[in-house]
Design a protein around this motif. Structure first.
Motif, short mmCIF file in Angstrom:
data_model
loop_
_atom_site.label_atom_id
_atom_site.label_comp_id
_atom_site.label_asym_id
_atom_site.label_seq_id
_atom_site.Cartn_x
_atom_site.Cartn_y
_atom_site.Cartn_z
N SER A 111 19.42 14.57 5.30
CA SER A 111 18.80 15.24 4.16
C SER A 111 18.87 16.75 4.30
CB SER A 111 17.35 14.77 4.04
OG SER A 111 16.69 15.42 2.98
N ASP A 112 18.59 17.26 5.49
CA ASP A 112 18.69 18.71 5.72
C ASP A 112 20.12 19.20 5.51
OD1 ASP A 112 16.01 18.98 6.32
OD2 ASP A 112 16.28 18.84 8.48
N PHE A 113 21.07 18.41 5.97
CA PHE A 113 22.49 18.76 5.83
C PHE A 113 22.87 18.88 4.35
CE2 PHE A 113 26.98 17.20 5.67
CZ PHE A 113 27.58 18.23 6.38
N VAL A 114 22.45 17.90 3.57
CA VAL A 114 22.75 17.90 2.14
C VAL A 114 22.10 19.10 1.45
CG1 VAL A 114 22.23 16.70 -0.02
CG2 VAL A 114 23.21 15.45 1.92
N LYS A 115 20.85 19.36 1.80
CA LYS A 115 20.14 20.48 1.19
C LYS A 115 20.86 21.80 1.47
CE LYS A 115 16.06 21.21 2.83
NZ LYS A 115 14.60 21.06 3.09
N ALA A 116 21.35 21.96 2.68
CA ALA A 116 22.07 23.18 3.04
C ALA A 116 23.40 23.28 2.30
CB ALA A 116 22.29 23.23 4.55
N LEU A 117 24.10 22.15 2.16
CA LEU A 117 25.38 22.17 1.44
C LEU A 117 25.19 22.49 -0.04
CD1 LEU A 117 27.38 19.15 2.90
CD2 LEU A 117 27.67 21.58 3.40
N ARG A 118 24.12 22.00 -0.62
CA ARG A 118 23.85 22.30 -2.03
C ARG A 118 23.67 23.79 -2.25
NH1 ARG A 118 22.23 18.13 -5.57
NH2 ARG A 118 21.11 19.72 -6.76
N PRO B 228 17.06 18.21 -4.65
CA PRO B 228 15.94 18.81 -3.90
C PRO B 228 14.69 17.95 -3.90
CG PRO B 228 17.04 20.46 -5.25
CD PRO B 228 17.63 19.15 -5.64
N ARG B 229 14.33 17.37 -5.06
CA ARG B 229 13.12 16.54 -5.07
C ARG B 229 13.32 15.27 -4.25
NH1 ARG B 229 8.25 15.74 -7.58
NH2 ARG B 229 7.67 13.58 -7.99
N SER B 230 14.53 14.74 -4.24
CA SER B 230 14.81 13.57 -3.40
C SER B 230 14.52 13.90 -1.94
CB SER B 230 16.26 13.14 -3.56
OG SER B 230 16.57 12.83 -4.91
N ALA B 231 14.94 15.10 -1.52
CA ALA B 231 14.74 15.51 -0.13
C ALA B 231 13.27 15.70 0.20
CB ALA B 231 15.52 16.80 0.14
N LEU B 232 12.46 16.07 -0.79
CA LEU B 232 11.04 16.34 -0.56
C LEU B 232 10.16 15.12 -0.71
CD1 LEU B 232 10.63 19.70 -2.54
CD2 LEU B 232 10.52 19.42 -0.05
N TYR B 233 10.67 14.06 -1.33
CA TYR B 233 9.81 12.99 -1.82
C TYR B 233 8.96 12.36 -0.72
CZ TYR B 233 8.37 8.79 -4.31
OH TYR B 233 7.63 7.79 -4.89
N ALA B 234 9.55 11.95 0.38
CA ALA B 234 8.79 11.25 1.42
C ALA B 234 7.71 12.14 2.00
CB ALA B 234 9.72 10.76 2.52
N GLU B 235 8.03 13.42 2.23
CA GLU B 235 7.00 14.30 2.82
C GLU B 235 5.89 14.58 1.81
OE1 GLU B 235 8.30 18.63 3.34
OE2 GLU B 235 10.22 17.59 3.12
N MET B 236 6.20 14.59 0.52
CA MET B 236 5.16 14.73 -0.49
C MET B 236 4.19 13.55 -0.43
SD MET B 236 7.30 16.17 -3.77
CE MET B 236 5.85 16.21 -4.83
N ARG C 173 30.39 20.96 7.48
CA ARG C 173 29.74 21.26 8.75
C ARG C 173 30.26 22.57 9.33
NH1 ARG C 173 29.10 16.94 13.77
NH2 ARG C 173 27.39 18.05 14.82
N GLN C 174 31.57 22.78 9.23
CA GLN C 174 32.15 24.02 9.74
C GLN C 174 31.65 25.23 8.96
OE1 GLN C 174 36.36 23.26 9.48
NE2 GLN C 174 36.32 21.68 11.08
N GLU C 175 31.53 25.07 7.64
CA GLU C 175 31.07 26.19 6.82
C GLU C 175 29.62 26.53 7.14
OE1 GLU C 175 31.34 27.79 2.21
OE2 GLU C 175 32.09 25.79 2.73
N LEU C 176 28.81 25.51 7.36
CA LEU C 176 27.42 25.76 7.74
C LEU C 176 27.33 26.42 9.11
CD1 LEU C 176 25.62 22.50 6.54
CD2 LEU C 176 25.27 24.80 5.67
N ALA C 177 28.16 25.96 10.04
CA ALA C 177 28.15 26.55 11.38
C ALA C 177 28.55 28.02 11.33
CB ALA C 177 29.09 25.77 12.30
N ALA C 178 29.50 28.34 10.46
CA ALA C 178 29.93 29.73 10.34
C ALA C 178 28.81 30.61 9.80
CB ALA C 178 31.15 29.81 9.42
N GLN C 179 27.88 29.99 9.05
CA GLN C 179 26.75 30.74 8.51
C GLN C 179 25.53 30.68 9.42
OE1 GLN C 179 25.90 29.44 4.52
NE2 GLN C 179 27.93 29.96 3.74
N GLY C 180 25.69 30.04 10.56
CA GLY C 180 24.58 29.94 11.50
C GLY C 180 23.72 28.72 11.31
N GLY C 181 24.18 27.75 10.49
CA GLY C 181 23.42 26.52 10.27
C GLY C 181 23.85 25.44 11.22
N SER C 182 23.36 24.19 10.93
CA SER C 182 23.67 23.07 11.82
C SER C 182 25.07 22.54 11.59
CB SER C 182 22.66 21.95 11.60
OG SER C 182 22.69 21.50 10.27
#
Length: 519
Positions: A312-319, A335-343, A510-519
């Motif tokens: 879920s975190d990966f998808v949120k970052a890619l979006r 975004p709401r899908s990613a938040l739903y369970a914690e809500m 994943r490579q693009e996120l890593a280049a930006q300092g993400g996972s």
């Protein structure tokens, strides 16, 4: 404070006992002593407002007691493991309790570290002057600042000013009016609805918190996409349930929906081994959850909770990089899908508070042997039409033959008592439930026709227990088979897992996120 005045006006006369502690807790962002314990039971035995009818048996039959204790222990262990995972991956989840207890028209800020409330601002107005701060010392952060006029820009600017002082923050608009009027009208039924969830091996607090997030406890809630009732079933799904159910089910009655919601959540939690992806499936759909978990698995996550949360975190970052470029990795998972369970988990706190502070009422169910006109029910019971509709939001003119009528007492002429939550489970039902909830199988197996046959055998065995709850479980298992097999879920996820194109897109992201300092 705005929250206090709002709740006093909205909750009205019935649940005034909830106002003091609930408002004080919401306004200060603190937790009532004893409620912070994540494992506290929802079953707080408040004095019933309508203590009418035969006494509830105090003990389970010996043959069922040990089995149901095993069921309860399994549910508690799963809940504890889910909370532990959220504390690692979504530590701010308690923040979401504030969204439904502060009136509409406000923006609240909380800590991403633990979700505690930091400040509340009016959407319209002078934030420097009118902000309400849990710690008044933080107000100086805005002193002398000229904030943007546009609300979105202002929210982001205040976050930028706060974070050097309090750490990372999150912020959201409030929706107190979504819950308050229905908590006032129906909050005294929460304990009864909680017993229903527990009968299916579920965690009552989670089921009730989900209903709070979905419908605000409003039995007649309808969404923009026409989802209906307590748990917001889509019309197609509720129509299928009506065909599968051997008796009439009226979707606008919360006490009618609750058993089906409870059984379905327990089935999904068994399939996933966790409530977190199970809740998300209800909101985002099984295929979206499946893609998310496969993404998490590719990131190196091992257990299903971590697979879902990391995916879920990966998808949120890619979006945030490009929805169009990476859409094939997540489709409609937003975004709401990613938040739903914690809500949902965050609103467990509100469920606990309401049950603690509101006198709880009994709800009896009778299976109508004939059409029961509202006037006739009122004449026999002495209840007003408004009170009858409080127990039966679906009731307009009559309860149809074969449907349930809900009352604060049992009335024999209105049909047999089908309030299974007032009776101990039979040993036969307890044994089948325990065996079903103990299923341990790879998620991929659930998508196969061979596993569907295993599920059908459980559906048959539940019916053979001769119990109301067994009938509900059987109905929901057959519903689940339809969603797993007839909708090509397995084929879609198999293709997603094996596709070289999808794997390449994943690697690129994943490579693009890593280049930006993400996972």
């Amino acid at each position: 404070m705005r929250g206090k005045a709002f709740l006093v006006q909205s909750l009205g006369q019935r649940p005034t006992t909830v106002l003091g502690p609930l408002v004080a807790v919401v306004a200060t962002g603190l937790l009532v002593a004893g409620l912070a314990d994540e494992t506290a039971s929802v079953v707080v035995r408040a004095q019933s407002a309508h203590e009418v009818g035969p006494p509830v048996p105090a003990e389970l039959p010996e043959a069922a007691a040990g089995t149901m204790q095993a069921v309860a222990d399994r549910a508690q262990a799963r809940y504890d493991a889910d909370v532990a995972a959220l504390r690692i991956h979504r530590p701010a989840y308690p923040f979401w309790q504030h969204i439904f207890t502060i009136p509409d028209g406000s923006i609240v800020y909380g800590s991403r570290t633990d979700g505690h409330l930091i400040a509340t601002f009016p959407q319209r107005g002078n934030w420097v002057r009118d902000g309400e701060w849990v710690d008044p010392a933080h107000a100086r952060v805005l002193q002398g600042q000229s904030l943007p006029r546009r609300l979105g820009d202002r929210r982001d600017r205040v976050a930028e000013l706060l974070e050097p002082v309090v750490g990372d923050v999150l912020h959201n608009a409030t929706r107190g009016r979504f819950l308050a009027p229905h908590a006032s009208r129906h909050g005294d039924f929460l304990e009864e609805w909680g017993r229903i969830y527990e009968r299916f091996g579920g965690t009552a607090e989670i089921g009730l918190a989900q209903a709070m997030v979905e419908s605000g406890l409003n039995g007649r809630a309808r969404s923009r996409v026409r989802a209906l009732g307590f748990c917001q079933w889509m019309p197609r799904n509720w129509s299928l349930l009506k065909r599968l159910s051997p008796y009439v089910i009226e979707g606008y009655n919360q006490t009618t929906q609750a058993p089906f919601c409870a059984a379905y959540l327990s089935i999904l939690a068994t399939m996933y081994g966790s409530l977190i992806p199970a809740l998300s499936e209800h909101h985002a759909g099984g295929v979206n959850v499946g893609r998310t978990m496969i993404n998490g698995e590719r990131l190196g996550a091992n257990d299903k909770r971590e697979q879902y949360l990391r995916g879920s975190d990966f998808v949120k970052a890619l979006r945030q990089i490009s929805i169009r470029r990476y859409r094939q990795l997540f489709r409609t998972y937003g975004p709401r899908s990613a938040l739903y369970a914690e809500m949902v988990f965050g609103n467990v706190y509100n469920v606990r508070r309401l049950i603690l502070e509101m006198p709880q009422s009994r709800v009896y169910a009778m299976r109508a042997p004939r059409n029961l006109a509202i006037g006739a029910i009122s004449d026999v019971t002495g209840l007003s039409r408004d009170e009858l509709k409080r127990y039966n939001p679906a009731l307009v003119r009559q309860v149809p033959r074969g449907a349930n009528v809900y009352l604060p007492m049992y009335v024999e002429e209105f049909g047999p008592d089908v309030s299974f939550w007032h009776r101990p489970p039979t040993p036969e039902y307890a044994a089948v439930l325990d065996e079903f909830l103990g299923i341990e199988a790879p998620l991929e197996d659930w998508h196969t026709r061979a596993f569907a046959e295993r599920l059908r055998e459980f559906a048959r065995r539940f019916v053979e227990t001769g119990t109301e709850e067994g009938t509900v479980m059987s109905t929901m298992i057959r519903f689940t088979i339809d969603s797993l097999i007839n909708n090509r879920r397995g084929a879609i996820l198999t293709e997603f897992r094996s596709s070289d194109r999808i794997q390449g897109l994943f690697d690129r992201g994943r490579q693009e996120l890593a280049a930006q300092g993400g996972s």
